[in-house]
Design a protein around this motif. Structure first.
Motif, PDB file in Angstrom:
ATOM      1  N   TRP A   1       0.143  11.469  14.134  1.00  0.00           N
ATOM      2  CA  TRP A   1       0.215  12.859  13.681  1.00  0.00           C
ATOM      3  C   TRP A   1      -1.204  13.418  13.715  1.00  0.00           C
ATOM      4  N   TYR A   2      -1.337  14.665  14.207  1.00  0.00           N
ATOM      5  CA  TYR A   2      -2.651  15.273  14.430  1.00  0.00           C
ATOM      6  C   TYR A   2      -2.925  16.360  13.377  1.00  0.00           C
ATOM      7  N   LEU A   3      -4.102  16.320  12.779  1.00  0.00           N
ATOM      8  CA  LEU A   3      -4.494  17.328  11.785  1.00  0.00           C
ATOM      9  C   LEU A   3      -4.529  18.696  12.449  1.00  0.00           C
ATOM     10  N   ASP A   4      -3.748  19.679  11.897  1.00  0.00           N
ATOM     11  CA  ASP A   4      -3.635  21.024  12.481  1.00  0.00           C
ATOM     12  C   ASP A   4      -4.155  22.025  11.459  1.00  0.00           C
ATOM     13  N   SER A   5      -5.470  22.235  11.453  1.00  0.00           N
ATOM     14  CA  SER A   5      -6.096  23.079  10.433  1.00  0.00           C
ATOM     15  C   SER A   5      -5.736  24.544  10.597  1.00  0.00           C
ATOM     16  N   ASP A   6      -5.568  25.020  11.875  1.00  0.00           N
ATOM     17  CA  ASP A   6      -5.285  26.442  12.080  1.00  0.00           C
ATOM     18  C   ASP A   6      -3.794  26.730  12.208  1.00  0.00           C
ATOM     19  N   SER A   7      -2.969  25.706  12.011  1.00  0.00           N
ATOM     20  CA  SER A   7      -1.500  25.851  11.996  1.00  0.00           C
ATOM     21  C   SER A   7      -0.950  26.523  13.260  1.00  0.00           C
ATOM     22  N   ASP A   8      -1.558  26.234  14.402  1.00  0.00           N
ATOM     23  CA  ASP A   8      -1.043  26.818  15.654  1.00  0.00           C
ATOM     24  C   ASP A   8      -0.101  25.859  16.386  1.00  0.00           C
ATOM     25  N   GLY A   9       0.252  24.742  15.734  1.00  0.00           N
ATOM     26  CA  GLY A   9       1.183  23.775  16.337  1.00  0.00           C
ATOM     27  C   GLY A   9       0.493  22.701  17.160  1.00  0.00           C
ATOM     28  N   TYR A  10      -0.832  22.746  17.262  1.00  0.00           N
ATOM     29  CA  TYR A  10      -1.607  21.747  18.003  1.00  0.00           C
ATOM     30  C   TYR A  10      -2.721  21.233  17.104  1.00  0.00           C
ATOM     31  N   GLY A  11      -2.841  19.904  17.031  1.00  0.00           N
ATOM     32  CA  GLY A  11      -3.840  19.317  16.159  1.00  0.00           C
ATOM     33  C   GLY A  11      -5.032  18.778  16.913  1.00  0.00           C
ATOM     34  N   GLN A  12      -5.967  18.230  16.095  1.00  0.00           N
ATOM     35  CA  GLN A  12      -7.191  17.690  16.662  1.00  0.00           C
ATOM     36  C   GLN A  12      -6.945  16.267  17.161  1.00  0.00           C
TER      37      GLN A  12
ATOM     38  N   ASP B   1      -9.051  13.934  17.495  1.00  0.00           N
ATOM     39  CA  ASP B   1      -9.865  12.939  16.803  1.00  0.00           C
ATOM     40  C   ASP B   1      -9.589  12.876  15.307  1.00  0.00           C
ATOM     41  N   ALA B   2      -8.473  13.461  14.864  1.00  0.00           N
ATOM     42  CA  ALA B   2      -8.093  13.397  13.437  1.00  0.00           C
ATOM     43  C   ALA B   2      -6.603  13.104  13.374  1.00  0.00           C
ATOM     44  N   THR B   3      -6.239  11.798  13.335  1.00  0.00           N
ATOM     45  CA  THR B   3      -4.821  11.405  13.398  1.00  0.00           C
ATOM     46  C   THR B   3      -4.493  10.405  12.297  1.00  0.00           C
ATOM     47  N   MET B   4      -3.171  10.225  12.060  1.00  0.00           N
ATOM     48  CA  MET B   4      -2.649   9.187  11.183  1.00  0.00           C
ATOM     49  C   MET B   4      -1.243   8.842  11.651  1.00  0.00           C
ATOM     50  N   GLU B   5      -0.725   7.680  11.186  1.00  0.00           N
ATOM     51  CA  GLU B   5       0.627   7.261  11.532  1.00  0.00           C
ATOM     52  C   GLU B   5       1.418   7.017  10.263  1.00  0.00           C
ATOM     53  N   SER B   6       2.699   7.392  10.278  1.00  0.00           N
ATOM     54  CA  SER B   6       3.624   7.164   9.154  1.00  0.00           C
ATOM     55  C   SER B   6       5.026   7.424   9.651  1.00  0.00           C
ATOM     56  N   CYS B   7       6.054   6.996   8.832  1.00  0.00           N
ATOM     57  CA  CYS B   7       7.435   7.190   9.263  1.00  0.00           C
ATOM     58  C   CYS B   7       7.809   8.666   9.287  1.00  0.00           C
ATOM     59  N   GLY B   8       7.180   9.508   8.593  1.00  0.00           N
ATOM     60  CA  GLY B   8       7.434  10.946   8.622  1.00  0.00           C
ATOM     61  C   GLY B   8       6.140  11.698   8.806  1.00  0.00           C
ATOM     62  N   MET B   9       6.211  12.983   9.340  1.00  0.00           N
ATOM     63  CA  MET B   9       5.003  13.775   9.580  1.00  0.00           C
ATOM     64  C   MET B   9       4.469  14.323   8.260  1.00  0.00           C
ATOM     65  N   PRO B  10       3.196  14.044   7.949  1.00  0.00           N
ATOM     66  CA  PRO B  10       2.612  14.563   6.708  1.00  0.00           C
ATOM     67  C   PRO B  10       2.394  16.076   6.790  1.00  0.00           C
ATOM     68  N   SER B  11       2.269  16.716   5.662  1.00  0.00           N
ATOM     69  CA  SER B  11       2.014  18.156   5.610  1.00  0.00           C
ATOM     70  C   SER B  11       0.630  18.446   6.194  1.00  0.00           C
ATOM     71  N   GLY B  12       0.521  19.561   6.959  1.00  0.00           N
ATOM     72  CA  GLY B  12      -0.757  19.949   7.543  1.00  0.00           C
ATOM     73  C   GLY B  12      -1.084  19.216   8.828  1.00  0.00           C
ATOM     74  N   TYR B  13      -0.104  18.495   9.347  1.00  0.00           N
ATOM     75  CA  TYR B  13      -0.290  17.758  10.592  1.00  0.00           C
ATOM     76  C   TYR B  13       0.690  18.264  11.661  1.00  0.00           C
ATOM     77  N   SER B  14       0.393  17.972  12.862  1.00  0.00           N
ATOM     78  CA  SER B  14       1.244  18.370  13.993  1.00  0.00           C
ATOM     79  C   SER B  14       1.568  17.141  14.840  1.00  0.00           C
ATOM     80  N   GLU B  15       2.705  17.214  15.510  1.00  0.00           N
ATOM     81  CA  GLU B  15       3.106  16.112  16.391  1.00  0.00           C
ATOM     82  C   GLU B  15       2.293  16.104  17.677  1.00  0.00           C
ATOM     83  N   VAL B  16       1.699  17.253  18.053  1.00  0.00           N
ATOM     84  CA  VAL B  16       0.985  17.403  19.317  1.00  0.00           C
ATOM     85  C   VAL B  16      -0.493  17.645  19.059  1.00  0.00           C
TER      86      VAL B  16
END
Length: 679
Positions: free
Chosen positions: A285-296, A298-313
């Protein structure tokens, strides 16, 4: 002995005395004559005949098989013997082991030696083989083609024999059978007809043991979920307690973990397929600070569900600007809006078409366009150039006459078809009715770039109805101004006659003062050779002596000549040029060709860009019929022309040529020229 028996022969010798005293036999010891006797009348006397009682016996008689020495060579029946063999069983075939030499066959002997058993009349090469253990037909084989089998040993009497114990026989031996295939001939329960049972034996002899019976492996199932541990197995005809037929349990201590279990997102391989938590997306999951549906990235994490403030892309190249993302539209603003690594590329919103301007005339090539936000080097924002390789061709150019009918101003029209044509470049064309390349200067003219059909750019033909009359043509004595120089039948005419001064008017002139002219001048004669031109009665007809001082030398054309040759070129009246050759010619009547010459010329006018520098010119020729000559002229590798001419007088050679050749493989160029050289 020499004398002891003569008394016994005396009565006979005297009794046979011949009436012819001269033929009487000589006397032995001067006592009586010996009379030679041939008792059997075979022509041989008793002295040479070895049996004078048998007329068939004498020296040289044929030897026959009769036990006698027929030919008196002390040998009996020689060369008549043959080898006979004993035929003890009387079957007509002899024993090869009992040969006998004889000159004729006798009872018990035959010439054949092929009997392999001379004690059995049923055994010989003509006998029929029987299945009896004997070689009846003496071919070296016993019972061939008559044996049956194979017959297999059947020790357990189950009707099937041992493959490894087989014999051939005329009939089935005891304890043997015709069927093989018994894999255990000591057990009557084991044979190809037996039924397979689960007993660790190959009952039916098919090479497999206990086929059709499941013997496992059986797998230990400690958790009782129906799937066992594949590392813990046994084999037997029946499953032991606590064992199952299926393996594949990856954790035999947990009953909810097996190949039939449902996979959960629990960091465990529930269905034992070797993959943990498959079908469950755990990121990254990619950190999406500007909430445009695309994350950074170099800022990722893994979990069974997508955390808040993150994007799949991922892929956001500026996560602080919601207008910048891989899904954004690139615009001409100096920013990489779509995060593809390029800024303001050709397909950006607001980009313009730019056209190649290779010739730098400010107009672009419509066939070479790129899109760009900024003006690329060497490109312009218009596509109006119709030839981007020529800076003199563009919409601002002036239409002029040119060889290739170029559309200089790019309006789709060229040369004479373009109403905007600059008239300063057009040429004047004259009607050329006789097709000699020279037009009528007094006739109709046309102003154009290209010569119309039947017209030429040269307008100084003095007779446009005669193709043999034009400037530069050979002048002839025909009452016509052939070369258009304003003079008719001038003395230089090609066929002018040589006239000789004739002061005494007797029709013969002298060499000194001779001249060439079409018409006979006053005081001249056409005949040469006057020996006294002051006396009309002294001439060749009167047989006078010639004045050698006034007589022409022996006539010859040989020598060195020099003069000029001109070569003119014309292409459609647009390009025209002439070069002059300082020509040196040698005439040698003993060689072939007898005329040779050379020189160089350089074009300095409109052809100077096409024919560069000095050109080597050479001529050669021969006399056809004096004074007429012909040959060919070459100019470097460009021109090969045939010329014709004549010796216009004793010391002058003239010639001319014309034709068409292809220059540079493109231009059809007219050429013409002439030369005159003097000795």
């Amino acid at each position: 002995m020499k004398y002891g028996y003569w008394f016994l022969l005396a009565p006979f010798l005297f009794a046979c005395e011949s009436e012819d005293k001269d033929s009487a036999l000589p006397m032995v010891n001067d006592t009586a004559a010996v009379n030679i006797v041939d008792a059997d009348g075979d022509g041989h006397d008793s002295i040479s005949d070895c049996d004078d009682s048998d007329p068939a016996t004498f020296p040289g008689a044929p030897e026959i098989c009769d036990g006698k020495d027929n030919d008196c060579d002390d040998l009996v029946d020689e060369d008549l013997n043959q080898t006979y063999y004993s035929d003890a069983d009387g079957d007509g075939y002899g024993d090869p082991a009992s040969p006998t030499e004889a000159c004729q066959e006798t009872a018990g002997l035959v010439l054949d030696d092929t009997d392999c058993d001379d004690g059995d009349p049923d055994v010989n090469v003509a006998a029929i083989e029987e299945c009896d253990g004997i070689d009846n037909n003496c071919n070296g084989s016993i019972d061939e083609g008559l044996l049956q089998g194979p017959w297999y040993a059947d020790l357990d009497a189950d009707g099937f024999g041992d493959d490894a114990d087989a014999v051939l026989a005329c009939e089935v031996p005891s304890g043997r059978v015709s069927e093989a295939g018994d894999c255990d001939d000591s057990n009557p329960e084991v044979n190809p007809a037996a039924e397979e049972t689960c007993n660790e034996l190959d009952d039916n002899c098919d090479g497999q043991v206990d086929e059709g019976f499941s013997k496992g492996p059986w797998f230990l199932d400690s958790d009782g979920d129906g799937f066992g541990d594949e590392d813990l197995s046994v084999e037997s005809c029946d499953a032991p307690s606590g064992y199952v037929e299926s393996s594949g349990d990856c954790d035999d201590s947990l009953s909810d973990v097996n190949p039939d279990a449902e996979e959960f997102c629990d960091e465990r391989d529930n269905d034992c397929d070797g993959v943990v938590d498959e079908d469950f997306y755990k990121g990254p999951w990619y950190l999406d600070s500007d909430s445009d549906g695309y994350g950074q990235d170099d800022a990722t994490m893994e979990s069974c569900g997508m955390p808040s403030g993150y994007s799949e892309v991922g892929g956001d190249c500026d996560d602080g600007d919601a207008t910048v993302s891989p899904d954004a539209i690139e615009v001409c603003d100096g920013v990489d809006n779509d995060c593809d690594g390029d800024t303001d590329e050709y397909d950006s919103e607001g980009a313009s078409p730019w056209y190649a301007d290779d010739d730098g005339d400010g107009y672009g090539d419509p066939d070479d366009m790129v899109m760009s936000c900024d003006s690329p080097l060497g490109r312009v924002n218009n596509s109006a150039d119709c030839d981007d390789s020529n800076p003199r061709v563009n919409p601002d150019a002036t239409e002029i006459c040119d060889e290739s009918d170029t559309d200089q101003n790019c309006n789709g029209l060229s040369d004479d078809d373009d109403p905007t044509l600059d008239s300063s470049g057009v040429a004047t064309f004259y009607v050329d009715a006789d097709g000699d390349g020279f037009g009528d200067p007094s006739g109709a003219t046309v102003e154009s770039c290209d010569p119309p059909s039947g017209m030429t750019a040269v307008g100084d033909d003095c007779n446009d109805s005669d193709s043999d009359v034009f400037p530069g043509a050979i002048e002839w004595c025909d009452g016509t101004d052939n070369d258009c120089d304003g003079t008719i039948d001038e003395d230089e005419a090609a066929d002018a006659t040589t006239w000789y001064p004739d002061e005494d008017g007797d029709g013969y002139g002298t060499w000194a003062g001779h001249l060439d002219a079409c018409d006979q001048p006053d005081g001249f004669a056409s005949e040469f050779g006057d020996c006294d031109d002051s006396d009309p009665d002294a001439n060749p007809e009167s047989g006078c002596e010639w004045d050698t001082a006034d007589t022409a030398p022996p006539f010859t054309r040989e020598g060195d000549y020099s003069g000029q040759c001109t070569i003119s070129l014309n292409w459609l009246g647009v390009l025209e040029d002439t070069c002059t050759v300082e020509l040196l010619v040698t005439v040698d009547e003993s060689t072939s060709p007898e005329i040779t010459g050379s020189g160089t010329c350089t074009f300095t006018g409109s052809f100077s860009l096409l024919i560069l520098g000095p050109q080597d010119v050479s001529i050669q020729g021969s006399v056809e019929e004096d004074p007429y000559v012909s040959g060919n002229l070459t100019m470097s590798t460009l021109l090969l022309a045939d010329w014709s001419g004549l010796y216009s007088d004793a010391d002058t050679l003239e010639g001319s040529f014309d034709g068409t050749y292809t220059l540079a493989g493109i231009l059809e160029v007219d050429y013409w020229g002439s030369f005159a050289v003097e000795r």
